[in-house]
Design an enzyme around this catalytic site. Structure first.
Site, PDB file in Angstrom:
ATOM      1  N   LEU A 153      40.875  37.186  37.678  1.00 52.90           N
ATOM      2  CA  LEU A 153      39.797  37.788  37.988  1.00 52.90           C
ATOM      3  C   LEU A 153      39.783  39.152  37.318  1.00 52.90           C
ATOM      4  O   LEU A 153      40.671  40.067  37.754  1.00 52.90           O
ATOM      5  CB  LEU A 153      39.670  37.591  39.612  1.00 52.90           C
ATOM      6  CG  LEU A 153      38.374  38.169  40.010  1.00 52.90           C
ATOM      7  CD1 LEU A 153      37.062  37.346  39.641  1.00 52.90           C
ATOM      8  CD2 LEU A 153      38.412  38.127  41.603  1.00 52.90           C
ATOM      9  N   ASP A 154      38.859  39.715  36.791  1.00 51.32           N
ATOM     10  CA  ASP A 154      38.300  40.935  36.197  1.00 51.32           C
ATOM     11  C   ASP A 154      39.548  41.510  35.163  1.00 51.32           C
ATOM     12  O   ASP A 154      40.026  42.617  35.074  1.00 51.32           O
ATOM     13  CB  ASP A 154      38.282  41.844  37.394  1.00 51.32           C
ATOM     14  CG  ASP A 154      37.231  41.494  38.496  1.00 51.32           C
ATOM     15  OD1 ASP A 154      36.232  40.858  38.097  1.00 51.32           O
ATOM     16  OD2 ASP A 154      37.171  41.997  39.289  1.00 51.32           O
ATOM     17  N   GLU A 155      40.299  40.520  34.726  1.00 57.85           N
ATOM     18  CA  GLU A 155      41.603  40.815  34.164  1.00 57.85           C
ATOM     19  C   GLU A 155      41.004  40.324  32.297  1.00 57.85           C
ATOM     20  O   GLU A 155      42.342  40.551  31.702  1.00 57.85           O
ATOM     21  CB  GLU A 155      42.810  40.428  34.411  1.00 57.85           C
ATOM     22  CG  GLU A 155      43.007  40.979  35.573  1.00 57.85           C
ATOM     23  CD  GLU A 155      43.697  42.329  35.916  1.00 57.85           C
ATOM     24  OE1 GLU A 155      43.824  43.045  34.649  1.00 57.85           O
ATOM     25  OE2 GLU A 155      43.829  43.260  36.770  1.00 57.85           O
TER      26      GLU A 155
END
EC number: 3.5.1.10
Lengths: 277, 277, 277, 277
Positions: A221-223
């Site tokens: 997530l968000d990476e």
């Protein structure tokens, strides 16, 4: 005469530019624009070549495959307009910006459909004569909801999915299906303020700049690989809600610019990063 | 192994990238970075190629001359640090910035000397153990003053002259002697506010942004090829003097960035414009 | 006639602006500039008033104390130039920028001394006739080293300490002694990349923007009130070392701008945030 | 309780802030935000005060008139949403941006109508259920055309007219009728490239930055008080058409931001300049 774009991504080796441009020359394909990049840390070579001429794709690619190192990825992309499906929840600004830029011609893309887990944005979408699918998540497990979404998405055979403030986390199965094909806008300057409520976090921390990040979605997530980031200054007069309001402008601009790069075949993904040529 | 940079500027023709990179490959020169640009309006081709290997300049250039269109300009620049002479009047900020960036290593240049028509900046220059020549214009005609200046300048055999807020207009003879070798910083966002007192002009007009322009000097005052421009926001609280103070930061940053591009051989001049690769 | 700046920080209450400006008017002090801010979340009132006239500090402040809510902080700052002590390690760019801006008049501060835990920057400092104290940390505990530093620092009675790339962590005791008086430059866009090697972290993450943060030092490492932040774009061509080099420009600009705000009495600290009027 | 904004513009005099805020306090009107500015060059005082409370407009304004210098302009603006009429020609981007920002709530304005001298943008306007008036200029003198336009415009009693890429020059009579009520977007960074084809001019000059300017319309073409300006970088790869395309983004952002300032009563006009509080 046609225009096509050759994207080459392989291990670095001596003479690659020479070999590739020789083959173009031999096939009487004129190079309109060319950009290349060698990542000396990882030893990868990237090249984006806009070509004009009479293409014999089969022999051209065969010549390239013969010349390039083993494992090379090369793609010859024709100039057909890309198709996207946009996923939304309730906020209008990112969707609205893509709709309007497509309408006025500054974004050259075909919006095949918009899918929302609320019906909030149906009216806006339909103003532009684009089909809107309301696929509520209520009463469904995440997997069931995604299965419903995928039925719709798959029917459109889109090149890319755009998460225009779609506020649900996608499962690994969903992501795997559209690897490096899902573009998300995150409402912070990643990696600062990962996760929920970034504007509240930014307010609490007293930052003097806020930003937004467009990235490909991966299972972390968000990476995922970052495509574009931008920021705007804020100050002590901004409450968390003011930051969110100010952030909307950055969010939509960043998403549109990232989308423009992706649909015009400028973006390579390598590991967790992008190379934009 | 050596590093050199090949700069090619010629009429556009089919297969130029292929021909040039072939010759590099044949000479076993590895391409570290490469950038090219075709100006389709004027039909000019520009290419900047950073090479690494064992150079036989003579045969390499001969091969290139054979392959390139007639009238082509090609230069093989070795990696010797460039020498500059800086001309100043009284203001310290641009000179100070170049001195400090050279000292801390962020600007890779040799400052051969500083020449001023006042002695105001002698102390600052000599802190850095650089010779300062005070060549007053008092009582001299423009031609006589320039003759005095040129005696000093010519003795240093500089690659470039940098006008770091040198406030006198140069004669055509002077300019002709250093064609595309004189870099000036103009304290406005050209072509707005050409001429004297641009900050007063900006104040009078009530602009909301001020800027600075670094350009090569030609005989048309403030009309030479632009290398770099930047701006900062101002508002109604800025008096003309405040604009001038705020502008100093932009001036020195723009001049340093332009200088960095020039001394690292990124800048081509074509007509009244620059191509920066 | 004198110029002084009144800084008021108290709980919000009806009529504060009226009360304060009435007292100024009654004392025949002319308001040159005035800014105020009410933080409605915390209920705090901030006001910065530049005054001109003949001051009777005692009666003026007594009148204010009578009018302001209990617990109000008000300070009448005269226009004496502030004194700073700069702490450094080995990197020249931030120190150099402050030295040069002080020299050319764009930063109105007195640099009382520079203290380094290496002697690398002694030569640069002494060019500007400023005392340099080399206080090595070798062979000393953190506490012993700080005790040595404090002997020197305290002797200068500075208004502020500036950490211009001083690379050692300060102990709580040291920080407590100079609460809200120590300004640090952190080489990242906080809160992203907290801690060591932020440019390597930024490279690994593939960000498209890097930044710097100037903040007051507190005991929570990298968590003190932020004064100023700025960013610059980077791309795939930047190795970690290139990011660090590019970052130096932002670092020094951010530190100088933060310092300018602090020494000109524009910065209030409230909790973990700043209000800049 | 109501919210209103007091705008004061008068000659500077001692104690003005005190007098005005006293009257607010006496009327039990709470100051939510306050900004003031004194232009010491012209001797003008400007103050914008957001108030909350129970208003007796008549006695409040009478008290103010008694306290302020002769000739003072003071306006108490209630929080009614402003009405605008938008004039367009053929380009969609500025109109589209205002329509979308009004739709998504980021611009708090009522679009009463859109008037075009072509019918190109009728479809877009009507998607948003806003009346579109096609008033062709064909076969009409400038005066006759404006008379037709004014019939429509006057019927809407708009607070402001917005020229969203309306490509015809207005007559002095028209301008006089809506003094400081007509906002235009000019496709250059004024005062550079005044007049027609600014992007072609920018291309010919080889600038490295292009911009846009939102200003009030006066009889001096492109010379009215500037409200907002912004810029974006360009380089040698931009043909004139690319600059125009890139410029569209700046144009619409600048126009929206200027409009937002105007409709929220932040903009004072003094002579040929604006003061934005």
């Amino acid at each position: 005469m046609e225009k096509k774009t050759l994207l080459t991504h392989c291990s670095d080796a001596p003479g690659l530019i020479s070999k590739i441009t020789n083959i173009c020359y031999k096939h009487q394909l004129n190079i309109i624009h060319n950009n290349e990049f060698v990542d000396y840390v990882s030893g990868h070579f990237f090249m984006r070549t806009e070509l004009e001429g009479y293409f014999n794709d089969h022999t051209f690619l065969a010549d390239l495959d013969h010349a390039l190192p083993q494992g090379a990825k090369r793609t010859l992309v024709d100039s057909t307009r890309k198709r996207i499906v946009i996923l939304v929840t309730k906020e209008a600004h990112c969707l609205g910006d893509i709709l309007m830029k497509t309408y006025d011609g500054s974004l050259d893309v075909e919006i095949a459909a918009v899918i929302g887990n609320y019906d909030t944005l149906q009216g806006l979408t339909e103003k532009f004569d684009i089909p809107y699918h309301y696929v509520s998540h209520e009463g469904l497990s995440r997997e069931e909801h995604e299965a419903e979404m995928l039925k719709v998405i798959d029917s459109y055979q889109a090149d890319y999915l755009v998460l225009a403030k779609y506020m649900r986390v996608l499962t690994p199965d969903f992501v795997a299906r559209y690897q490096h094909k899902i573009i998300n806008i995150h409402h912070s300057f990643l990696p600062a303020f990962i996760g929920a409520k970034p504007y509240q976090q930014a307010y609490d921390r007293g930052v003097k700049i806020i930003g937004a990040t467009a990235h490909f979605v991966t299972n972390d997530l968000d990476e995922g690989p970052i495509i574009k980031q931008d920021v705007i200054p804020v100050d002590h007069t901004f409450a968390a809600a003011d930051m969110a309001q100010a952030g909307r402008d950055v969010e939509k601009n960043v998403l549109s610019k990232a989308l423009s790069k992706v649909i015009n075949d400028h973006v390579f993904v390598q590991g967790n990063k992008t190379v934009i040529l």
